[in-house]
Design a protein around this motif. Structure first.
Motif, PDB file in Angstrom:
ATOM      1  N   VAL A 128       0.847  -1.193   0.000  1.00 44.24           N
ATOM      2  CA  VAL A 128       0.000   0.000   0.000  1.00 44.24           C
ATOM      3  C   VAL A 128       0.883   1.244   0.000  1.00 44.24           C
ATOM      4  O   VAL A 128       2.050   1.200   0.397  1.00 44.24           O
ATOM      5  N   THR A 129       0.313   2.351  -0.435  1.00 43.84           N
ATOM      6  CA  THR A 129       1.038   3.613  -0.468  1.00 43.84           C
ATOM      7  C   THR A 129       1.169   4.175   0.939  1.00 43.84           C
ATOM      8  O   THR A 129       0.522   3.710   1.878  1.00 43.84           O
ATOM      9  N   GLU A 130       1.977   5.216   1.051  1.00 41.38           N
ATOM     10  CA  GLU A 130       2.152   5.887   2.339  1.00 41.38           C
ATOM     11  C   GLU A 130       0.814   6.431   2.851  1.00 41.38           C
ATOM     12  O   GLU A 130       0.490   6.288   4.032  1.00 41.38           O
ATOM     13  N   ALA A 131       0.033   7.034   1.963  1.00 41.71           N
ATOM     14  CA  ALA A 131      -1.268   7.586   2.364  1.00 41.71           C
ATOM     15  C   ALA A 131      -2.217   6.482   2.845  1.00 41.71           C
ATOM     16  O   ALA A 131      -2.921   6.647   3.845  1.00 41.71           O
ATOM     17  N   GLU A 132      -2.211   5.340   2.150  1.00 38.98           N
ATOM     18  CA  GLU A 132      -3.068   4.224   2.559  1.00 38.98           C
ATOM     19  C   GLU A 132      -2.611   3.657   3.903  1.00 38.98           C
ATOM     20  O   GLU A 132      -3.433   3.344   4.758  1.00 38.98           O
ATOM     21  N   ALA A 133      -1.293   3.534   4.083  1.00 40.22           N
ATOM     22  CA  ALA A 133      -0.761   3.024   5.349  1.00 40.22           C
ATOM     23  C   ALA A 133      -1.122   3.960   6.494  1.00 40.22           C
ATOM     24  O   ALA A 133      -1.532   3.513   7.570  1.00 40.22           O
ATOM     25  N   ALA A 134      -0.979   5.259   6.266  1.00 41.34           N
ATOM     26  CA  ALA A 134      -1.318   6.240   7.296  1.00 41.34           C
ATOM     27  C   ALA A 134      -2.799   6.130   7.671  1.00 41.34           C
ATOM     28  O   ALA A 134      -3.145   6.139   8.860  1.00 41.34           O
ATOM     29  N   ALA A 135      -3.650   5.989   6.684  1.00 44.22           N
ATOM     30  CA  ALA A 135      -5.086   5.854   6.953  1.00 44.22           C
ATOM     31  C   ALA A 135      -5.373   4.580   7.747  1.00 44.22           C
ATOM     32  O   ALA A 135      -6.190   4.592   8.674  1.00 44.22           O
ATOM     33  N   MET A 136      -4.694   3.487   7.411  1.00 44.84           N
ATOM     34  CA  MET A 136      -4.906   2.224   8.122  1.00 44.84           C
ATOM     35  C   MET A 136      -4.499   2.342   9.586  1.00 44.84           C
ATOM     36  O   MET A 136      -5.093   1.707  10.451  1.00 44.84           O
ATOM     37  N   LEU A 137      -3.468   3.152   9.872  1.00 45.67           N
ATOM     38  CA  LEU A 137      -2.978   3.319  11.239  1.00 45.67           C
ATOM     39  C   LEU A 137      -3.610   4.518  11.940  1.00 45.67           C
ATOM     40  O   LEU A 137      -3.259   4.820  13.086  1.00 45.67           O
ATOM     41  N   CYS A 138      -4.518   5.210  11.247  1.00 40.21           N
ATOM     42  CA  CYS A 138      -5.164   6.422  11.784  1.00 40.21           C
ATOM     43  C   CYS A 138      -4.124   7.486  12.138  1.00 40.21           C
ATOM     44  O   CYS A 138      -4.176   8.100  13.209  1.00 40.21           O
ATOM     45  N   LEU A 139      -3.154   7.662  11.252  1.00 38.09           N
ATOM     46  CA  LEU A 139      -2.086   8.645  11.417  1.00 38.09           C
ATOM     47  C   LEU A 139      -2.040   9.523  10.177  1.00 38.09           C
ATOM     48  O   LEU A 139      -2.648   9.207   9.162  1.00 38.09           O
ATOM     49  N   SER A 140      -1.258  10.567  10.262  1.00 42.51           N
ATOM     50  CA  SER A 140      -1.056  11.390   9.063  1.00 42.51           C
ATOM     51  C   SER A 140       0.166  10.867   8.315  1.00 42.51           C
ATOM     52  O   SER A 140       1.081  10.289   8.927  1.00 42.51           O
ATOM     53  N   PRO A 141       0.209  11.074   6.998  1.00 45.57           N
ATOM     54  CA  PRO A 141       1.403  10.688   6.246  1.00 45.57           C
ATOM     55  C   PRO A 141       2.660  11.391   6.774  1.00 45.57           C
ATOM     56  O   PRO A 141       3.745  10.827   6.744  1.00 45.57           O
ATOM     57  N   THR A 142       2.503  12.598   7.296  1.00 42.40           N
ATOM     58  CA  THR A 142       3.642  13.328   7.856  1.00 42.40           C
ATOM     59  C   THR A 142       4.247  12.574   9.038  1.00 42.40           C
ATOM     60  O   THR A 142       5.469  12.528   9.195  1.00 42.40           O
ATOM     61  N   THR A 143       3.402  11.969   9.863  1.00 42.17           N
ATOM     62  CA  THR A 143       3.905  11.183  10.999  1.00 42.17           C
ATOM     63  C   THR A 143       4.743  10.011  10.500  1.00 42.17           C
ATOM     64  O   THR A 143       5.829   9.748  11.026  1.00 42.17           O
ATOM     65  N   LEU A 144       4.271   9.315   9.474  1.00 43.32           N
ATOM     66  CA  LEU A 144       5.048   8.200   8.931  1.00 43.32           C
ATOM     67  C   LEU A 144       6.387   8.690   8.367  1.00 43.32           C
ATOM     68  O   LEU A 144       7.412   8.031   8.540  1.00 43.32           O
ATOM     69  N   LYS A 145       6.390   9.847   7.716  1.00 41.21           N
ATOM     70  CA  LYS A 145       7.652  10.405   7.200  1.00 41.21           C
ATOM     71  C   LYS A 145       8.623  10.690   8.337  1.00 41.21           C
ATOM     72  O   LYS A 145       9.812  10.371   8.253  1.00 41.21           O
ATOM     73  N   LYS A 146       8.118  11.302   9.413  1.00 41.90           N
ATOM     74  CA  LYS A 146       8.974  11.590  10.574  1.00 41.90           C
ATOM     75  C   LYS A 146       9.514  10.302  11.171  1.00 41.90           C
ATOM     76  O   LYS A 146      10.686  10.222  11.542  1.00 41.90           O
ATOM     77  N   TRP A 147       8.653   9.289  11.287  1.00 37.82           N
ATOM     78  CA  TRP A 147       9.091   8.011  11.837  1.00 37.82           C
ATOM     79  C   TRP A 147      10.183   7.394  10.976  1.00 37.82           C
ATOM     80  O   TRP A 147      11.136   6.815  11.491  1.00 37.82           O
ATOM     81  N   ARG A 148      10.060   7.479   9.649  1.00 37.21           N
ATOM     82  CA  ARG A 148      11.092   6.909   8.778  1.00 37.21           C
ATOM     83  C   ARG A 148      12.421   7.619   8.980  1.00 37.21           C
ATOM     84  O   ARG A 148      13.473   6.985   9.010  1.00 37.21           O
ATOM     85  N   ARG A 149      12.389   8.945   9.135  1.00 39.35           N
ATOM     86  CA  ARG A 149      13.622   9.710   9.343  1.00 39.35           C
ATOM     87  C   ARG A 149      14.291   9.364  10.666  1.00 39.35           C
ATOM     88  O   ARG A 149      15.504   9.465  10.802  1.00 39.35           O
ATOM     89  N   THR A 150      13.499   8.960  11.665  1.00 36.97           N
ATOM     90  CA  THR A 150      14.050   8.665  12.993  1.00 36.97           C
ATOM     91  C   THR A 150      14.106   7.163  13.271  1.00 36.97           C
ATOM     92  O   THR A 150      14.245   6.750  14.413  1.00 36.97           O
ATOM     93  N   SER A 151      13.983   6.356  12.216  1.00 37.41           N
ATOM     94  CA  SER A 151      14.051   4.882  12.327  1.00 37.41           C
ATOM     95  C   SER A 151      13.024   4.325  13.316  1.00 37.41           C
ATOM     96  O   SER A 151      13.337   3.462  14.132  1.00 37.41           O
ATOM     97  N   ARG A 152      11.830   4.827  13.246  1.00 37.27           N
ATOM     98  CA  ARG A 152      10.722   4.319  14.065  1.00 37.27           C
ATOM     99  C   ARG A 152       9.618   3.816  13.142  1.00 37.27           C
ATOM    100  O   ARG A 152       9.719   3.943  11.930  1.00 37.27           O
ATOM    101  N   GLY A 153       8.588   3.261  13.749  1.00 35.08           N
ATOM    102  CA  GLY A 153       7.410   2.875  12.986  1.00 35.08           C
ATOM    103  C   GLY A 153       7.547   1.543  12.280  1.00 35.08           C
ATOM    104  O   GLY A 153       8.510   0.803  12.486  1.00 35.08           O
ATOM    105  N   PRO A 154       6.571   1.242  11.428  1.00 38.54           N
ATOM    106  CA  PRO A 154       6.560  -0.047  10.734  1.00 38.54           C
ATOM    107  C   PRO A 154       7.615  -0.128   9.641  1.00 38.54           C
ATOM    108  O   PRO A 154       8.119   0.882   9.156  1.00 38.54           O
ATOM    109  N   VAL A 155       7.939  -1.351   9.276  1.00 41.47           N
ATOM    110  CA  VAL A 155       8.869  -1.620   8.182  1.00 41.47           C
ATOM    111  C   VAL A 155       8.284  -1.037   6.899  1.00 41.47           C
ATOM    112  O   VAL A 155       7.076  -1.106   6.670  1.00 41.47           O
ATOM    113  N   TYR A 156       9.146  -0.472   6.055  1.00 40.79           N
ATOM    114  CA  TYR A 156       8.689   0.074   4.779  1.00 40.79           C
ATOM    115  C   TYR A 156       9.670  -0.311   3.682  1.00 40.79           C
ATOM    116  O   TYR A 156      10.774  -0.768   3.946  1.00 40.79           O
TER     117      TYR A 156
END
Length: 89
Positions: free
Chosen positions: A25-53
């Motif tokens: 799924v895309t970043e937007a779809e993943a964010a929606a599935m987790l009830c988060l914003s895509p910006t949160t997922l971007k921040k998590w990727r930069r700080t090595s947090r969150g789900p595997v991508y």
């Protein structure tokens, strides 16, 4: 003009690849599935947090199975914060 048909081999290969990888799924779809914003997922990727991508060129994709595993690993027991939902300390 006859319609262009996809060869059986190409369809079988695509089907096998989808079954091997799981649904992406895309970043937007993943964010929606987790009830988060895509910006949160971007921040998590930069700080090595969150789900595997997965990064495919400039595209970021998440496997649905990985998102579900991330949610399962994030379960906490609100009645006793020292224990997780499985009763472990």
């Amino acid at each position: 003009m006859a319609p262009i048909r996809q060869s059986t081999t190409v369809r079988d290969d695509a089907h096998t690849a989808r079954n091997t990888l799981g649904r992406l799924v895309t970043e937007a779809e993943a964010a929606a599935m987790l009830c988060l914003s895509p910006t949160t997922l971007k921040k998590w990727r930069r700080t090595s947090r969150g789900p595997v991508y997965y990064r495919l060129g400039s595209a970021v994709r998440y496997r649905v199975d990985d998102l579900e595993s991330y949610l399962e690993d994030s379960i906490e027991n609100p009645r006793n914060p020292r224990h997780d939902a499985k009763g472990n300390r």
